[in-house]
Design a protein around this motif. Structure first.
Motif, PDB file in Angstrom:
ATOM      1  N   GLY A 139     113.875 114.723   3.589  1.00  0.00           N
ATOM      2  CA  GLY A 139     114.543 114.761   4.884  1.00  0.00           C
ATOM      3  C   GLY A 139     115.993 115.154   4.696  1.00  0.00           C
ATOM      4  O   GLY A 139     116.503 115.183   3.574  1.00  0.00           O
ATOM      5  N   ALA A 140     116.650 115.470   5.807  1.00  0.00           N
ATOM      6  CA  ALA A 140     118.062 115.852   5.744  1.00  0.00           C
ATOM      7  C   ALA A 140     118.746 115.493   7.057  1.00  0.00           C
ATOM      8  O   ALA A 140     118.105 115.439   8.107  1.00  0.00           O
ATOM      9  CB  ALA A 140     118.196 117.345   5.481  1.00  0.00           C
ATOM     10  N   MET A 141     120.032 115.252   6.955  1.00  0.00           N
ATOM     11  CA  MET A 141     120.854 114.936   8.106  1.00  0.00           C
ATOM     12  C   MET A 141     122.067 115.867   8.076  1.00  0.00           C
ATOM     13  O   MET A 141     122.692 116.028   7.022  1.00  0.00           O
ATOM     14  CB  MET A 141     121.330 113.484   7.955  1.00  0.00           C
ATOM     15  N   ILE A 142     122.363 116.491   9.192  1.00  0.00           N
ATOM     16  CA  ILE A 142     123.511 117.400   9.279  1.00  0.00           C
ATOM     17  C   ILE A 142     124.541 116.739  10.196  1.00  0.00           C
ATOM     18  O   ILE A 142     124.227 116.394  11.342  1.00  0.00           O
ATOM     19  CB  ILE A 142     123.084 118.777   9.852  1.00  0.00           C
ATOM     20  N   LEU A 143     125.744 116.550   9.689  1.00  0.00           N
ATOM     21  CA  LEU A 143     126.781 115.806  10.412  1.00  0.00           C
ATOM     22  C   LEU A 143     128.086 116.596  10.433  1.00  0.00           C
ATOM     23  O   LEU A 143     128.276 117.508   9.625  1.00  0.00           O
ATOM     24  CB  LEU A 143     127.013 114.450   9.733  1.00  0.00           C
ATOM     25  N   ARG A 144     128.992 116.226  11.347  1.00  0.00           N
ATOM     26  CA  ARG A 144     130.328 116.826  11.395  1.00  0.00           C
ATOM     27  C   ARG A 144     131.363 115.716  11.295  1.00  0.00           C
ATOM     28  O   ARG A 144     131.123 114.587  11.718  1.00  0.00           O
ATOM     29  CB  ARG A 144     130.574 117.527  12.750  1.00  0.00           C
ATOM     30  N   TYR A 145     132.522 116.078  10.763  1.00  0.00           N
ATOM     31  CA  TYR A 145     133.654 115.150  10.751  1.00  0.00           C
ATOM     32  C   TYR A 145     134.668 115.676  11.758  1.00  0.00           C
ATOM     33  O   TYR A 145     135.262 116.743  11.555  1.00  0.00           O
ATOM     34  CB  TYR A 145     134.264 115.078   9.347  1.00  0.00           C
ATOM     35  N   LEU A 146     134.827 114.964  12.858  1.00  0.00           N
ATOM     36  CA  LEU A 146     135.745 115.395  13.910  1.00  0.00           C
ATOM     37  C   LEU A 146     136.585 114.221  14.380  1.00  0.00           C
ATOM     38  O   LEU A 146     136.052 113.119  14.617  1.00  0.00           O
ATOM     39  CB  LEU A 146     134.969 115.979  15.104  1.00  0.00           C
ATOM     40  N   ASN A 147     137.876 114.455  14.515  1.00  0.00           N
ATOM     41  CA  ASN A 147     138.806 113.432  15.008  1.00  0.00           C
ATOM     42  C   ASN A 147     138.651 112.099  14.277  1.00  0.00           C
ATOM     43  O   ASN A 147     138.598 111.034  14.887  1.00  0.00           O
ATOM     44  CB  ASN A 147     138.618 113.224  16.523  1.00  0.00           C
ATOM     45  N   GLY A 148     138.517 112.198  12.950  1.00  0.00           N
ATOM     46  CA  GLY A 148     138.468 110.990  12.125  1.00  0.00           C
ATOM     47  C   GLY A 148     137.149 110.239  12.149  1.00  0.00           C
ATOM     48  O   GLY A 148     137.063 109.094  11.707  1.00  0.00           O
ATOM     49  N   GLU A 149     136.096 110.888  12.648  1.00  0.00           N
ATOM     50  CA  GLU A 149     134.808 110.207  12.748  1.00  0.00           C
ATOM     51  C   GLU A 149     133.666 111.128  12.347  1.00  0.00           C
ATOM     52  O   GLU A 149     133.683 112.323  12.648  1.00  0.00           O
ATOM     53  CB  GLU A 149     134.608 109.745  14.193  1.00  0.00           C
ATOM     54  N   VAL A 150     132.646 110.554  11.658  1.00  0.00           N
ATOM     55  CA  VAL A 150     131.439 111.315  11.305  1.00  0.00           C
ATOM     56  C   VAL A 150     130.486 111.220  12.492  1.00  0.00           C
ATOM     57  O   VAL A 150     130.144 110.120  12.944  1.00  0.00           O
ATOM     58  CB  VAL A 150     130.785 110.758  10.028  1.00  0.00           C
TER      59      VAL A 150
END
Length: 199
Positions: free
Chosen positions: A121-132
């Motif tokens: 499995g995989a998870m795609i995340l972003r880091y924006l404004n100090g938060e994942v």
């Protein structure tokens, strides 16, 4: 680019990158073979190709990066991080990789790439404004998976970074599937001598 496992070459660009990351400290051929879960003959070929490009040097205590090799690794690390172990997911070993300045992407396509490359499995995340966050709906990761969110705080994240987490039956499949997704996003920017090794 064809990512399928063929009879020749016996290693992939993902194996090359794992080897380069490993050789920041000296390692013997047997150790590299065990880490990558590839035969010693395949590792011998891979090391010979890296040596021919002056990316590694071989000494009594094993193989390690040359000065040129360190520069190439630095160039790779400007694109994405080394995979870092995070807490397990569904009882599988999980690794995270940070992709800097990612191009446009579709999370589902990147997840499919990871699974095609032996991830469970995989998870795609972003880091924006100090938060994942999950990019689809901007939901913070800490709301659903606080342990993983805490683990990711150890990473040198910058605004806009993409985080790929993959999990697999064994460590090397988790590591290589994370690198594979990073390559799907940044492969064209990988130093040309590394890309040539796969031909």
């Amino acid at each position: 680019m064809d990512w399928k496992r063929g009879a020749y070459p016996e290693f992939e660009i993902e194996d090359i990158l794992v080897t380069l990351f490993l050789l920041k400290t000296p390692k013997g051929r047997k150790q590299i073979s065990e880490e990558l879960n590839l035969g010693e003959g395949t590792i011998r070929t891979l090391l010979k190709k890296l040596a021919a490009l002056n990316l590694i040097k071989s000494q009594q205590k094993g193989h390690s990066l040359s000065e040129k090799g360190f520069k190439v690794v630095e160039a790779i690390l400007d694109l994405f991080s080394e995979p870092v172990e995070v807490c397990s997911i569904e009882d599988f070993l999980a690794y995270a990789i940070v992709v800097k300045d990612p191009p446009q992407f579709k999370s589902i396509e990147l997840r499919d790439e990871a699974i095609r490359f032996f991830a469970r499995g995989a998870m795609i995340l972003r880091y924006l404004n100090g938060e994942v966050i999950f990019p689809e709906d901007n939901r913070p990761l800490k709301e659903t998976l606080p342990e993983i969110a805490e683990d990711l705080e150890k990473l040198p994240l910058e605004d806009g970074d993409l985080i790929v987490i993959t999990w697999a039956e064994n460590r090397i499949d988790a590591v290589k599937s994370a690198i594979h997704v990073a390559l799907v996003l940044k492969g064209e920017q990988i130093p040309v001598e590394i890309r040539k090794l796969e031909e």
